[in-house]
Design a protein around this motif. Structure first.
Motif, PDB file in Angstrom:
ATOM      1  N   THR A 197       2.466   1.825 -38.178  1.00 50.32           N
ATOM      2  CA  THR A 197       1.741   2.579 -37.155  1.00 50.32           C
ATOM      3  C   THR A 197       2.276   2.218 -35.779  1.00 50.32           C
ATOM      4  N   ALA A 198       1.995   3.081 -34.826  1.00 51.69           N
ATOM      5  CA  ALA A 198       2.464   2.833 -33.464  1.00 51.69           C
ATOM      6  C   ALA A 198       1.785   1.583 -32.910  1.00 51.69           C
ATOM      7  N   PRO A 199       2.511   0.742 -32.183  1.00 52.90           N
ATOM      8  CA  PRO A 199       1.905  -0.475 -31.622  1.00 52.90           C
ATOM      9  C   PRO A 199       0.880  -0.138 -30.545  1.00 52.90           C
ATOM     10  N   ALA A 200      -0.097  -1.020 -30.404  1.00 52.70           N
ATOM     11  CA  ALA A 200      -1.143  -0.847 -29.390  1.00 52.70           C
ATOM     12  C   ALA A 200      -0.867  -1.764 -28.213  1.00 52.70           C
ATOM     13  N   ARG A 201      -1.280  -1.319 -27.059  1.00 57.02           N
ATOM     14  CA  ARG A 201      -1.087  -2.147 -25.870  1.00 57.02           C
ATOM     15  C   ARG A 201      -2.060  -3.320 -25.872  1.00 57.02           C
ATOM     16  N   ALA A 202      -1.575  -4.467 -25.478  1.00 57.87           N
ATOM     17  CA  ALA A 202      -2.430  -5.660 -25.417  1.00 57.87           C
ATOM     18  C   ALA A 202      -3.524  -5.434 -24.377  1.00 57.87           C
ATOM     19  N   PRO A 203      -4.748  -5.898 -24.652  1.00 56.15           N
ATOM     20  CA  PRO A 203      -5.827  -5.701 -23.678  1.00 56.15           C
ATOM     21  C   PRO A 203      -5.532  -6.417 -22.365  1.00 56.15           C
ATOM     22  N   ARG A 204      -6.029  -5.841 -21.312  1.00 56.11           N
ATOM     23  CA  ARG A 204      -5.843  -6.464 -19.999  1.00 56.11           C
ATOM     24  C   ARG A 204      -6.641  -7.756 -19.925  1.00 56.11           C
ATOM     25  N   GLY A 205      -6.043  -8.741 -19.320  1.00 59.08           N
ATOM     26  CA  GLY A 205      -6.740 -10.006 -19.154  1.00 59.08           C
ATOM     27  C   GLY A 205      -7.759  -9.947 -18.024  1.00 59.08           C
ATOM     28  N   ASP A 206      -8.468 -11.025 -17.865  1.00 58.67           N
ATOM     29  CA  ASP A 206      -9.450 -11.099 -16.777  1.00 58.67           C
ATOM     30  C   ASP A 206      -8.738 -11.018 -15.429  1.00 58.67           C
ATOM     31  N   ILE A 207      -9.376 -10.334 -14.506  1.00 53.51           N
ATOM     32  CA  ILE A 207      -8.806 -10.209 -13.161  1.00 53.51           C
ATOM     33  C   ILE A 207      -9.082 -11.476 -12.375  1.00 53.51           C
ATOM     34  N   GLU A 208      -8.062 -11.974 -11.713  1.00 55.97           N
ATOM     35  CA  GLU A 208      -8.227 -13.142 -10.853  1.00 55.97           C
ATOM     36  C   GLU A 208      -8.441 -12.654  -9.417  1.00 55.97           C
ATOM     37  N   TRP A 209      -9.663 -12.793  -8.950  1.00 57.26           N
ATOM     38  CA  TRP A 209      -9.988 -12.324  -7.599  1.00 57.26           C
ATOM     39  C   TRP A 209      -9.690 -13.410  -6.570  1.00 57.26           C
ATOM     40  N   THR A 210      -9.291 -12.993  -5.389  1.00 56.49           N
ATOM     41  CA  THR A 210      -9.066 -13.954  -4.309  1.00 56.49           C
ATOM     42  C   THR A 210     -10.393 -14.458  -3.764  1.00 56.49           C
ATOM     43  N   GLU A 211     -10.332 -15.458  -2.906  1.00 55.81           N
ATOM     44  CA  GLU A 211     -11.527 -15.946  -2.250  1.00 55.81           C
ATOM     45  C   GLU A 211     -12.084 -14.857  -1.313  1.00 55.81           C
ATOM     46  N   PRO A 212     -13.379 -14.792  -1.153  1.00 57.96           N
ATOM     47  CA  PRO A 212     -13.971 -13.765  -0.282  1.00 57.96           C
ATOM     48  C   PRO A 212     -13.430 -13.884   1.148  1.00 57.96           C
ATOM     49  N   GLU A 213     -13.218 -12.751   1.777  1.00 55.44           N
ATOM     50  CA  GLU A 213     -12.759 -12.696   3.161  1.00 55.44           C
ATOM     51  C   GLU A 213     -13.719 -11.856   3.989  1.00 55.44           C
ATOM     52  N   SER A 214     -13.854 -12.216   5.212  1.00 53.93           N
ATOM     53  CA  SER A 214     -14.694 -11.434   6.124  1.00 53.93           C
ATOM     54  C   SER A 214     -13.929 -10.218   6.598  1.00 53.93           C
ATOM     55  N   GLY A 215     -14.621  -9.088   6.695  1.00 55.34           N
ATOM     56  CA  GLY A 215     -13.979  -7.868   7.151  1.00 55.34           C
ATOM     57  C   GLY A 215     -13.769  -7.870   8.660  1.00 55.34           C
ATOM     58  N   LYS A 216     -12.930  -6.939   9.127  1.00 58.87           N
ATOM     59  CA  LYS A 216     -12.673  -6.785  10.555  1.00 58.87           C
ATOM     60  C   LYS A 216     -13.186  -5.429  11.008  1.00 58.87           C
ATOM     61  N   PRO A 217     -13.565  -5.321  12.247  1.00 62.53           N
ATOM     62  CA  PRO A 217     -14.069  -4.031  12.747  1.00 62.53           C
ATOM     63  C   PRO A 217     -13.015  -2.939  12.584  1.00 62.53           C
ATOM     64  N   ALA A 218     -13.433  -1.761  12.186  1.00 65.34           N
ATOM     65  CA  ALA A 218     -12.531  -0.638  11.983  1.00 65.34           C
ATOM     66  C   ALA A 218     -12.764   0.428  13.034  1.00 65.34           C
ATOM     67  N   SER A 219     -11.687   1.100  13.416  1.00 66.06           N
ATOM     68  CA  SER A 219     -11.786   2.191  14.375  1.00 66.06           C
ATOM     69  C   SER A 219     -11.942   3.511  13.636  1.00 66.06           C
ATOM     70  N   ALA A 220     -12.220   4.559  14.405  1.00 65.83           N
ATOM     71  CA  ALA A 220     -12.338   5.891  13.800  1.00 65.83           C
ATOM     72  C   ALA A 220     -11.018   6.322  13.177  1.00 65.83           C
ATOM     73  N   GLU A 221      -9.887   5.956  13.803  1.00 64.89           N
ATOM     74  CA  GLU A 221      -8.573   6.346  13.271  1.00 64.89           C
ATOM     75  C   GLU A 221      -8.292   5.685  11.928  1.00 64.89           C
ATOM     76  N   THR A 222      -8.612   4.389  11.837  1.00 64.77           N
ATOM     77  CA  THR A 222      -8.357   3.714  10.569  1.00 64.77           C
ATOM     78  C   THR A 222      -9.269   4.245   9.475  1.00 64.77           C
ATOM     79  N   MET A 223     -10.489   4.669   9.827  1.00 66.84           N
ATOM     80  CA  MET A 223     -11.378   5.247   8.835  1.00 66.84           C
ATOM     81  C   MET A 223     -10.835   6.574   8.318  1.00 66.84           C
ATOM     82  N   LYS A 224     -10.053   7.258   9.160  1.00 66.98           N
ATOM     83  CA  LYS A 224      -9.454   8.532   8.749  1.00 66.98           C
ATOM     84  C   LYS A 224      -8.126   8.328   8.016  1.00 66.98           C
ATOM     85  N   GLU A 225      -7.748   7.074   7.815  1.00 68.05           N
ATOM     86  CA  GLU A 225      -6.505   6.719   7.111  1.00 68.05           C
ATOM     87  C   GLU A 225      -5.279   7.259   7.831  1.00 68.05           C
TER      88      GLU A 225
END
Length: 325
Positions: free
Chosen positions: A284-312
């Motif tokens: 039979t066709a091989p199956a893809r190995a399941p994805r492992g646990d995601i390693e998240w970075t340490e929490p970071e504080s956000g920075k204020p965003a402008s209207a332009e950055t919100m519009k991408e």
């Protein structure tokens, strides 16, 4: 990523063919101003030598194109082993994929020492691969050996040195009636700008004798190291490259059919081989190995965003154009 694990093999072979065609175009452009000529050297003793001369060197880019052609052929073979191991294991990627490699060895000892690279394959795969080894055939004639050697030199040392070869040589001679002569053939590789390819010896020669000689020759590109092969020199350069591509396409088809029961190039396979694979079963066709646990970075504080950055504005970023600084 495609679930057709052998698709990458065919893509690499297609790319190799593109490099071959590009090399042919480059060679034809190089030949257009007629960079090769010849002179007849009269030794004034009844011997005449045809010296083929080269005005301009072979383009260096041709060696790069041949190197890329070799890279894709060698990579195709390694990809075959990876895809086969994935089918045997039933998982993508296959276990210990970092050691997998298509084996090409000039000695039985080297084959034995590297068997660990094939642990992920079935017994019949190892038997098939062993039969294909240069050490089990004429080493000079074995196409795998030449692909491996030339690709290794190009990858680890320097681009393969390109030269030219007198592939077609059919001299005609004009002599006075009743005069006899013998012809000898000499150099065919034009390395260093010239090659003395024909020597004519006239019997009962006299200084006033009129002798005419037309070498009628054709020039092919050549990889300098490959030009020393008595077996492969029998074919012109382009036909040789096409033959290599066909041989490797056969290898892909062999393992693709064995693993899947079909191949886009199964016309290259014998009915007996396909029947053997069908009797063995394809799994039979091989199956893809399941994805492992995601390693998240340490929490970071956000920075204020402008209207332009919100519009991408300015996002998403892509590759910069060549004309941008």
């Amino acid at each position: 990523m495609s679930d057709d694990l052998f698709d990458g093999c065919w893509q690499r072979l297609d790319r190799a063919a593109e490099h071959r065609r590009a090399g042919t175009e480059l060679w034809n452009e190089y030949l257009a101003p007629h960079p090769y000529g010849y002179t007849i050297i009269d030794n004034q003793d009844g011997t005449y030598v045809v010296r083929v001369t080269q005005d301009t060197p072979v383009p260096a880019e041709l060696g790069i194109l041949i190197g890329e052609w070799l890279y894709n052929l060698r990579a195709t073979l390694d990809h075959v082993i990876w895809a086969t191991a994935a089918h045997v294991a039933g998982t993508i990627p296959p276990p210990k994929e970092h050691v997998l490699q298509y084996p090409i060895y000039d000695s039985e000892d080297a084959w034995t020492k590297n068997l660990y690279r094939l642990n992920g394959l079935a017994d019949h795969h190892r038997q098939m691969l062993h039969q294909m080894q240069p050490c089990n055939s004429d080493v000079d004639a074995n196409y795998l050996g030449w692909v491996n050697r030339l690709a290794r030199d190009d990858r680890h040392r320097r681009p393969n040195a390109m030269t030219s070869y007198i592939a077609d040589l059919r001299p005609v001679v004009g002599l006075p009636p009743g005069t006899r002569a013998t012809i000898q053939f000499g150099e065919r590789i034009i390395d260093g700008g010239s090659a003395d390819c024909v020597r004519l010896t006239v019997r009962d020669w006299t200084p006033d004798m009129v002798v005419k000689l037309n070498p009628r020759f054709g020039i092919d590109p050549e990889v300098l190291n490959w030009s020393r092969s008595p077996f492969w020199r029998r074919w012109n350069f382009t036909e040789r490259l096409k033959m290599m591509e066909i041989f490797i396409a056969c290898e892909v088809a062999v393992y693709e059919y064995d693993c899947t029961g079909t191949s886009r190039k199964q016309d290259l396979l014998s009915d007996g081989y396909k029947a053997e694979c069908d009797a063995r079963g394809h799994g039979t066709a091989p199956a893809r190995a399941p994805r492992g646990d995601i390693e998240w970075t340490e929490p970071e504080s956000g920075k204020p965003a402008s209207a332009e950055t919100m519009k991408e504005v300015g996002y998403p970023r892509g590759y910069e154009r060549d004309d941008q600084e």
